[in-house]
Design an enzyme around this catalytic site. Sequence first.
Site, PDB file in Angstrom:
ATOM      1  N   TRP A 261      26.437 -16.515  23.616  1.00  0.00           N
ATOM      2  CA  TRP A 261      25.867 -15.513  24.541  1.00  0.00           C
ATOM      3  C   TRP A 261      24.347 -15.665  24.607  1.00  0.00           C
ATOM      4  CZ3 TRP A 261      22.184 -11.780  23.667  1.00  0.00           C
ATOM      5  CH2 TRP A 261      22.014 -10.828  24.676  1.00  0.00           C
ATOM      6  N   HIS A 262      23.751 -16.010  23.451  1.00  0.00           N
ATOM      7  CA  HIS A 262      22.291 -16.083  23.413  1.00  0.00           C
ATOM      8  C   HIS A 262      21.734 -17.202  24.272  1.00  0.00           C
ATOM      9  CE1 HIS A 262      22.639 -13.322  20.039  1.00  0.00           C
ATOM     10  NE2 HIS A 262      21.379 -13.040  20.259  1.00  0.00           N
ATOM     11  N   GLY A 263      22.441 -18.283  24.382  1.00  0.00           N
ATOM     12  CA  GLY A 263      21.888 -19.359  25.195  1.00  0.00           C
ATOM     13  C   GLY A 263      22.834 -20.529  25.308  1.00  0.00           C
TER      14      GLY A 263
END
Lengths: 304, 485
Positions: free
Chosen positions: B325-327
Amino acid sequence: MRVFCLKMAVFLLGFICVVKLVGSFDHRDRNDHNVLRIHSANQYDNLDILFVGNSFVNTGVNPEVFERNALKTFSLGVDSAGVDFYDALTDNYFRNTQIPPKRVLFLVSAMTFSHFADNFGSARIHRFFSPPVSNEELTLNYDVPYFLLIRKSFAKGLQGFWANSKKAGLPKRLRETRGFRPGDLTFNPILFAETKETYLPLNKNLFPKGDVAALLRLAEKTQERGAQVMFFELPTFKSRSFFSDAYLREYAAALTRLEQAGFPVIHNKLDLGPESFRNMDHLNTSGAELASRSLVATLSQISP
Amino acid sequence: MLFNSIEFPFFLTFCFVLYWSVARFHQRIQNGFLLLASYVFYGWWDFRFLGLIVLSSLVDYAIGLGLDRAKGLGSRRTLLVISLVTNLGILGFFKYFNFFLGSFAALMQQLGLPSHTSSLAVILPVGVSFYTFQSMSYTIDVYRGKLHPCHDAVGFLAFVAFFPQLVAGPIERATHLLPQFKSKRFFDPIKAEDGLRQILWGLFKKVVVADSCAVCADFAFASHDTLGGPILVFGAICFAFQIYCDFSGYSHIAIGTARLFGFDLMENFSYPYFSRDIGEFWRRWHISLSTWFRDYVYLPLGGNRRSKPRTAMNIIATFTLSGFWHGASWTFVWWGLLNSLFYLPLIFGTPSPRPRRTVAAGRHLPNLDEVKKMGFTFGLICLAWIFFRSDSLTSAFSYIGVIFSDRLFQLDAETLLFLNARGAATKSGFLIAVLLCWEWFQREKPHGLSVGHLPRAARWGLYYLFAFTVFSHFGEEKPFIYFQF
């Protein structure tokens, strides 16, 4: 709601008062070569030539070389100076001297028009003029972000409280050298690698055409004050390679425009190697000797 | 518009005054005003991407109404799938398209097969990961029957686009925030004052601590091949504090700003570096995202209700997804995976009571056991942060490789001189120490500037002290790290 707003207003008022009060101490710490140069310059009037420019001038124009040729000069180069700095510096000089210089030579280089130039937030020269120019006045005269100025004044003002105890070590030396900053270092590739990053954004610079018009206005204003105006270039080493071709084309066109307006431009004809530079672009003492000699020779060919 | 930009205080003052003067008469006017302000706030960055928020919001609004009318399980499921596909589709295209394409091309190359892929120049819309998750939580909760669908379109659109938390959270649950949009807000001076204190605290963390630590962290991560171990350890610690102060600073400003408008947002950080184990850390770090993944991924997978190996699998899946989700990068996947591995001893190890209460509650200082536990947990977290911060997996392994090599004790005098010439190392170390001490004594309070109980002179003195410190550090607007997510 009213009480809340009143509290906020009181807080903000207190905040602004303290910021202004502390900020007023921002010009007490004068132990900086740019500041000392500005103050030293005011002690020299009736000059044959006043050189105005950025740090290329304070490292590349050695008044001693001119003195040997019976020319009284001062090297008024202030770090990161651009057209607005030139205007402010010249104005301050003329206001504080009795007899104007015979000639004023403004440095032109690709860097003069770059985004590095005219950073009043970083080099807060206006606060060291006689009398100091306020941040408000400067914002009105030039396109400078006011917030940046007052923030910087506040930070410097905090340091200014202790400024009295500091001993300024440079003025005598700068008085002797008339603004020139000697240095014997020579360029080396490690230095290039370490400082390269800073210069990379120059590639994205667009040439500010408005600055040429401002420079012409300054030249006319200076002429009206009784000095002959010329522009000159100094040898540079690496910085040109960072600019885009389009930028350099515009720069060349700007020099043509200055000449067409009737102001002589002394182009750099020297091709100096790394041994003449102390870093990426600043001449060392031996490089400054060569550049200054070259200027003397060229000036002797131009009739006053 | 950034919270640490020059424009924001003017924007906030303008909105605050109008909101409590003109728009205060009716809840619908308040919602309409907030919606307009939120769209202006977002459009300040790039107005073209407003269409995405509107699309995501309208789809979920319509699906919420559809779920209300649909009777059969099949049609309700179809509606939920449409919502998930829309939101995840937006997220997938804008955030992960090039990553999948690149990974596919790399895989083909590894297998010796031809691959003719070319990446698209896709701009990642700011906050897309946050508002899509927030919007999805609404449809999932309506589907589960935990929430009545919203019939007020403006209120719902304002809930999704609410500007204080639009671009970097906290990711609010519809069950918590949406009801606040359904009733009229009244001005509460105590709440507003505390909101301002929290904004000031957030700005201090971001502008003073995070941006100062960034200098050392950037230096260490950019030149790790040539630096000695102590500098790299210090660089990793600086990054740990940079990301903490950057992100929690944003959350404080968001929560404080929302309080000025009469809203309560959920707490997002609760002194995570005082955690005694990884489990506690994740209950205190980015709480809104952790609980989102807990409620919508971990628990539906079975949570800890089944066998220990299954629980471990669920933990690994949840953390890996959270990393992703972060990247769109393998470094984030590894970061998530590593955190899940740190978690495993809590599942398979000897059961011990979970630390629920704040460390050393009721005492001034921690005992030795607590110090050891906090130090060990912080060490693990720092190790994982190296993956989070590195440009590639190779860099991350190389960074860790240097730390765990004979260069660990190699102190490079030249580097120290360089760092100290800029004052960066000393300043970062000092600020970290001040922050830790300050937060330690405030650890049972909602935020570092919860000083409402102090005498007025002391309070105002502190406000001025923090305000002047922030002001003297204001300069170049450095974006918040979580904006990129």
